[in-house]
Design an enzyme around this catalytic site. Structure first.
Site, short mmCIF file in Angstrom:
data_model
loop_
_atom_site.label_atom_id
_atom_site.label_comp_id
_atom_site.label_asym_id
_atom_site.label_seq_id
_atom_site.Cartn_x
_atom_site.Cartn_y
_atom_site.Cartn_z
N LYS A 212 -5.25 1.84 -0.54
CA LYS A 212 -5.38 1.02 -1.88
C LYS A 212 -6.70 0.38 -1.55
O LYS A 212 -7.00 -0.02 -0.43
CB LYS A 212 -4.16 0.25 -2.31
CG LYS A 212 -3.44 -0.64 -1.25
CD LYS A 212 -2.36 -1.29 -1.66
CE LYS A 212 -1.90 -2.44 -0.85
NZ LYS A 212 -0.64 -2.94 -1.21
N HIS B 238 -5.13 -10.01 -10.36
CA HIS B 238 -3.66 -10.47 -10.96
C HIS B 238 -4.10 -11.34 -12.01
O HIS B 238 -2.97 -11.57 -12.98
CB HIS B 238 -2.75 -11.14 -9.89
CG HIS B 238 -2.47 -10.43 -8.69
ND1 HIS B 238 -3.34 -9.92 -7.61
CD2 HIS B 238 -1.25 -9.72 -8.76
CE1 HIS B 238 -2.63 -9.24 -6.76
NE2 HIS B 238 -1.59 -9.10 -7.25
N ASP C 136 -1.99 0.39 -9.87
CA ASP C 136 -1.71 -0.89 -9.49
C ASP C 136 -0.57 -1.48 -10.51
O ASP C 136 -0.60 -0.93 -11.44
CB ASP C 136 -2.80 -1.83 -9.33
CG ASP C 136 -2.47 -3.02 -8.20
OD1 ASP C 136 -1.64 -3.18 -7.96
OD2 ASP C 136 -3.69 -3.65 -7.50
#
Length: 507
Positions: free
Chosen positions: A174, A187, A260
Site C-alpha cells: 500500500k 483521512h 483504502d
C-alpha cells in the site's frame, strides 16, 4: 466452511464477498453484529480493530465456524499485531527498518508478525507500506515508510512480503500509486498528486512494480487524485484509468485490489457510500474495505446488479478471483513451528538498537543533565520515563521539565559542566497532526542552541524535525518512542552501544 463454486452463490451472497466491514472490539456490540452480517449477508471478511489476542482468536474461530465461505481477517499490522490488539508484539515504526537497510532483518520481522497474526486467526495483513516518503511535510506516511529511496523501499518491502507470505499470511502493498509525496492526510480530505505517469514511474511506482514481481497477493489503492493520469481528478480508488489502466494493464497485477478505508474523508466526502462502492468495483477494485454502513451498502449494491447499474458478469469475475485467492491461501493447517514470544521481544530489541542514527556528536560529557521534554503528541503519561530511568540507573544526575505545545520558555544559561538534552516526541496517526513542531517548541530549541553548555537533541519519531538545529553538539534519531528505542538511544549516549543506523531520508 468450504470454498463454494461462485456460480452457486446468490447475488446478495456474491455482494457480501466483496465487502470487508470493521470488527471493532472497542464496541461491545461488535461481535454479535459481525455474526449477524456473516449469517445474513455472507460478508467476505473483516478488518480488526482493538481487543486482546485471546478475544480476537476466539472471535475469528467462532466467525469462521458459522460462515458459508472462508473469511479474510485483516488488520493494519505494519508494526505487528500489537499495533492493533493488546497482549501482542509491537515493533517500532517502519522507518526504523529503513535505517538498518537489512532485508534479512525485515524478512525475520515479517515472518514473526505473520506467525503472531495467524495464531490469532488473522490471515491478511495491510502491510508493507510501499510509499516512498519524498515529502518531509507528509503528515500521514512519514515514519510509516522505509525511506525516500525507491530502491531501498523496494528491497525491504519485498523482503516483508516474502516473510509474511512464506508463513501463509497474505501481504498487501500500500498505498497505490504512492502516498509519499502528499502534504495532506487523506483521512481528512482528498490529496492531489501533480505527477505525470513518467514522474511516477521514476519513483513512486517502482516499489509496487517490485512487489508485483515478488508475488504480492494484494494491493491497496489510495484515496489520492492524480489529474495527469485521470483528468476527472477523482481518487485512485474510483479511477478506471489508475486501477484498470495503470495497475492491472500496465503493471500486470493479477492479485486482489483492495480499497483504502471507506471511513476516510477523501472518499466519504464525495458522495453516498454505495455510489462510491459501485464506482470502485467498476474501476477494478475487488474488495470494498471498512464501509461505514455495510448493510445498507450491500443491499443497495444488490439492487444495482438487479437494475443493471452494476454488471453481474463483472461481479462474477470479481467473486471468482476472491474465492480462488481464498482457496489458495486460507487453510486450517496450523503452523508447524508456532511463533515464539521470547523471539519477538529479542527481535524488537535488535531492531531498536540497530536503527539508532547518530547525525553528530556522541557520548555524554557530563554526569549532570537537564532534560527538556517536547511531546508533540501531548500524551498524558510521562513519555520520557524509560529514557530518563536508563540514564539515572547509570549514575547520571537528572532534572527534567515537560512543555505544552504553546508554552513560551527561555532556558536559563547552564553551567558548562551541565548538559541539556532536548527530547522531541512525534508520531503519525490518522486525523491528527503529530509530525511537526509547534512554533513555541521551535523557539525553545533555537534558544537552547545558543547556550554555551553541551546540548543534545534527540528525535523519537519524525527525523525531519532536527532540520535547522544543526548547532546542537549531539543529534540522534530514533523513529519510535517504544521503551526499547529510548533505551537504545540512552546506551549510545552512555557509550555502551554504537549507533548503527543510517538515516533513510534526506534532511
Amino acid at each position: 466452511m468450504d470454498n463454494p463454486n461462485p456460480n452457486e452463490l446468490t447475488i446478495p451472497q456474491k455482494i457480501g464477498q466483496i465487502v470487508m466491514p470493521r470488527l471493532n472490539f472497542n464496541n461491545p456490540d461488535a461481535l454479535p453484529y459481525a455474526k449477524d452480517i456473516v449469517q445474513k449477508f455472507h460478508v467476505g471478511g473483516f478488518i480488526i480493530f482493538g481487543g486482546d489476542r485471546k478475544q480476537v482468536k476466539r472471535a475469528t474461530e467462532e466467525l469462521q465456524s458459522i460462515s458459508l465461505t472462508p473469511l479474510f481477517f485483516s488488520c493494519d499490522a505494519e508494526r505487528g499485531a500489537g499495533q492493533i490488539m493488546s497482549g501482542a508484539t509491537r515493533f517500532p515504526f517502519t522507518m526504523s527498518l529503513g535505517a538498518t537497510g537489512d532485508e534479512e532483518l525485515v524478512y525475520r520481522q515479517a515472518r514473526f508478525i505473520a506467525e503472531e497474526l495467524k495464531e490469532c486467526g488473522l490471515n491478511l495483513v495491510f502491510a508493507p507500506v510501499m510509499d516512498v516518503n519524498t515529502n518531509p511535510e507528509n503528515p500521514i506516511i512519514n515514519i510509516r515508510s522505509y525511506g525516500d529511496d525507491p530502491s531501498l523501499v523496494s528491497r525491504l518491502g519485498t523482503a516483508f512480503i516474502k516473510g509474511c507470505q512464506d508463513r501463509g499470511v497474505l501481504a498487501c502493498a500500500k498505498h497505490f500509486p504512492g502516498h509519499g509525496r502528499v502534504a495532506i492526510d487523506s483521512h481528512v480530505t482528498l490529496p492531489q498528486l501533480a505527477q505525470s505517469r513518467e514522474n511516477l514511474y521514476t519513483c513512486d511506482i517502482i516499489p509496487f512494480k517490485r512487489a508485483i514481481e515478488g508475488g504480492v497477493a494484494s494491493i491497496m489503492v489510495a484515496h489520492i487524485a492524480v489529474p495527469k493520469i485521470d483528468p476527472k481528478g477523482v481518487p485512485a480508488t474510483i479511477s478506471r484509468e489508475i486501477i484498470q489502466g495503470l495497475l492491472i494493464n500496465d503493471l500486470g497485477f493479477k492479485g486482489l485490489v483492495i480499497t483504502d478505508s471507506f471511513y476516510m474523508g477523501a472518499i466519504a466526502n464525495l458522495g453516498t457510500e454505495e455510489d462510491m462502492a459501485r464506482l470502485s468495483i467498476l474501476s477494478g477494485c475487488d474488495i470494498i474495505l471498512d464501509p461505514k454502513e455495510p448493510v445498507r451498502t450491500m443491499k443497495r449494491l444488490s439492487e444495482m446488479v438487479k437494475s443493471r447499474e452494476l454488471s453481474e458478469s463483472l461481479l462474477d469475475s470479481t467473486v471468482e478471483k476472491i474465492v480462488a485467492t481464498k482457496r489458495q491461501w486460507l487453510s486450517n493447517q496450523p503452523l508447524k513451528n508456532p511463533f515464539d514470544e521470547t523471539y519477538g521481544r529479542a527481535l524488537l530489541t535488535e531492531i531498536a538498537h540497530r536503527s539508532v542514527c547518530l547525525l553528530k556528536g556522541g557520548r555524554l560529557k557530563s554526569k549532570n543533565v537537564t532534560v527538556y521534554i517536547l511531546d508533540v503528541t501531548q500524551a498524558e503519561e510521562d513519555v520520557s520515563e524509560s529514557f530518563v530511568d536508563h540514564l539515572s540507573e547509570s549514575g547520571i544526575g537528572i532534572e527534567k521539565r515537560s512543555f505544552t505545545l504553546s508554552e513560551t520558555f527561555l532556558p536559563q544559561s547552564e553551567n558548562n559542566d551541565r548538559t541539556i538534552i532536548c527530547l522531541v516526541y512525534t508520531s503519525v496517526a490518522a486525523w491528527k497532526g503529530h509530525t511537526e513542531l509547534s512554533e513555541s517548541f521551535k523557539e525553545l530549541l533555537r534558544q537552547v542552541n545558543k547556550l554555551k553548555c553541551e546540548r543534545v537533541l534527540i528525535s523519537f519519531g519524525s527525523p525531519y524535525i532536527v532540520r535547522d538545529f544543526e548547532n546542537f553538539d549531539t543529534i540522534l534519531c530514533a523513529f519510535d518512542r517504544l521503551d526499547a528505542c529510548q533505551c537504545a538511544v540512552a546506551d549510545v549516549l552512555l557509550g555502551r552501544g554504537e549507533a548503527q543506523g543510517k538515516l533513510p531520508v534526506r534532511l
